[in-house]
Design an enzyme around this catalytic site. Sequence first.
Site, PDB file in Angstrom:
ATOM      1  N   ASP A 109       1.173  -7.319   2.161  1.00  0.00           N
ATOM      2  CA  ASP A 109       2.219  -7.281   0.736  1.00  0.00           C
ATOM      3  C   ASP A 109       2.690  -8.763   1.330  1.00  0.00           C
ATOM      4  O   ASP A 109       2.609  -9.349   2.678  1.00  0.00           O
ATOM      5  CB  ASP A 109       3.045  -6.017   0.544  1.00  0.00           C
ATOM      6  CG  ASP A 109       4.167  -6.017   2.054  1.00  0.00           C
ATOM      7  OD1 ASP A 109       3.253  -6.286   3.083  1.00  0.00           O
ATOM      8  OD2 ASP A 109       4.966  -6.076   1.638  1.00  0.00           O
ATOM      9  N   GLU A 176       5.394  -3.622   4.011  1.00  0.00           N
ATOM     10  CA  GLU A 176       6.291  -4.227   4.713  1.00  0.00           C
ATOM     11  C   GLU A 176       7.358  -4.891   4.216  1.00  0.00           C
ATOM     12  O   GLU A 176       8.209  -5.124   4.497  1.00  0.00           O
ATOM     13  CB  GLU A 176       6.010  -5.395   5.882  1.00  0.00           C
ATOM     14  CG  GLU A 176       6.435  -5.028   7.390  1.00  0.00           C
ATOM     15  CD  GLU A 176       7.140  -6.084   7.362  1.00  0.00           C
ATOM     16  OE1 GLU A 176       7.882  -7.026   7.872  1.00  0.00           O
ATOM     17  OE2 GLU A 176       7.250  -7.426   5.972  1.00  0.00           O
TER      18      GLU A 176
END
Length: 486
Positions: A109, A176
Amino acid sequence: MSSDKLKPVFDKLFPQIDELKPDFINVLKQAVEIPAVSSDESLRPMVVKKAEFLADQLKSLGFHDIQLKELGTQPPPVTNPKLQLPPVVLSRYGNDSNKKTVLVYGHYDVQPAQMEDGWDTEPFELVVDEATQQLKGRGSTDDTGPLTGWLHIVRAHIEAGIEFPVNLITCFEGMEESGSLGLEELIGREATGYFKGVDAVCISDNYWLGTKKPVLTYGLRGCNYYQVTVSGPKADLHSGVFGGVIAEPMVDLMQILSSLVDSQGKILIKGIDEMVAPVTEKEHEIYKKIDFSLEELNEASGSNTALYKTKEDILMHRWRYPSLSVHGVEGAFYGQGAKTVIPAKVNGKFSIRTVPDMDSEKLTQLVVDHCNNAFKKLGSPNTCHAELIHDGAYWVSDPFNAQFTAASKATQVVYGVEPDLTREGGSIPITLTFEQQLKTSVLLLPMGRGDDGAHSINEKLDISNFINGIKLMGAYLHFYAASPEN
Ligand SMILES: C[C@H](N)C(=O)N[C@@H](Cc1c[nH]cn1)C(=O)O
Ligand SMILES: [Zn+2]
Ligand SMILES: [Zn+2]
């Protein structure tokens, strides 16, 4: 093992990596094109698409036991209560009981990015800038570039016909940048399952301190992310009709936010300083040895706005003291022009980078009490609610264990210098969980430079860092495989 013994391996492996450069950049290009922004609920399908893209890549390289592990729905605060968390990509390369097993973690991400923020090029297109020899695009350095590096090092071994030195397990997550929600539980579940037998964990998701000297990283700050919501009228209102007549949520919020920290960076919430581990005499020696300067900080920030002038003060405030940053306001007018609106409900977002020996729960209590008291003092008829969005622990390790020794030798082979041993001001929330749950050491092996612009506009990764970073990953795995201890 000495570098001489591995020389024949590197003599074959490194030219192969150089040769595969165009292919490696092409894979990164495809990955960057997927706008996997974990904080934007509407882009969640793109985050999932990137997980599937990685799974396809892993499959084509011969990884096995590839699993996209679902983590359930995203916990509040969230707009869609049924929103699924993106999957964690687990896979294996090799399964030889005579070899060590290294788990590599990365996140697919990325932070949000829009042209309007001031990018020179489309953030979700990888631009190969021939003039600067840089790869530009969101995720190039944080963390899509380094994550794909683990795939590339496998490919280079295959193409060069070199036996892979360890069993590799990948653990690639898609949350994250939004607090690694759900991952801690997965690691707990898989410690004796998928992750059984892991000897070491390596993470490539941070940066060199400056622009020239490679580093190995043995510490991270934690991150507690908060939002404070002030609500008033039922809907946004005309300021000519209601201005001066009703209590404005945004005015209250500004006062609460400005009570948190002063312009010198001093946190104004009572009780926080007392939780911070005292500075030791020995500690001063650490900072002296580090290759860094005020000039490098100014260059990386593109300004002369540093709060501290000496190397030691800057490093201490980045590594071992907490900081409080105010990130933004949801619900407020922020566009161009001059809209005369009174926002009805505003969420102020701020985070505190945490350090030893701060306690996350105690910190949250102090923060919530502080916001409630600051609001109470205003005597406002609006309502106020402060809450934790996510927290992630700080981490400090021993920089002289077998993994760090292997990575130091690898750095000397690839870059010809001994790396500096640094701590990181940013956070990788899951690091401590790996160490505790898998009972292994964790090494942070950064690929990019301190001026890469992670989380900022025009994020880049120098091509030399990409290619040497892949070589470094390979050399580290070979040295670690040959080391007598775990
Ligand atoms: C250092 C790493 N590449 C990173 O950017 N981590 C994020 C993690 C985070 C924590 N809360 C929200 N994001 C960071 O340090 O901001
Ligand atoms: Zn990252
Ligand atoms: Zn990041």
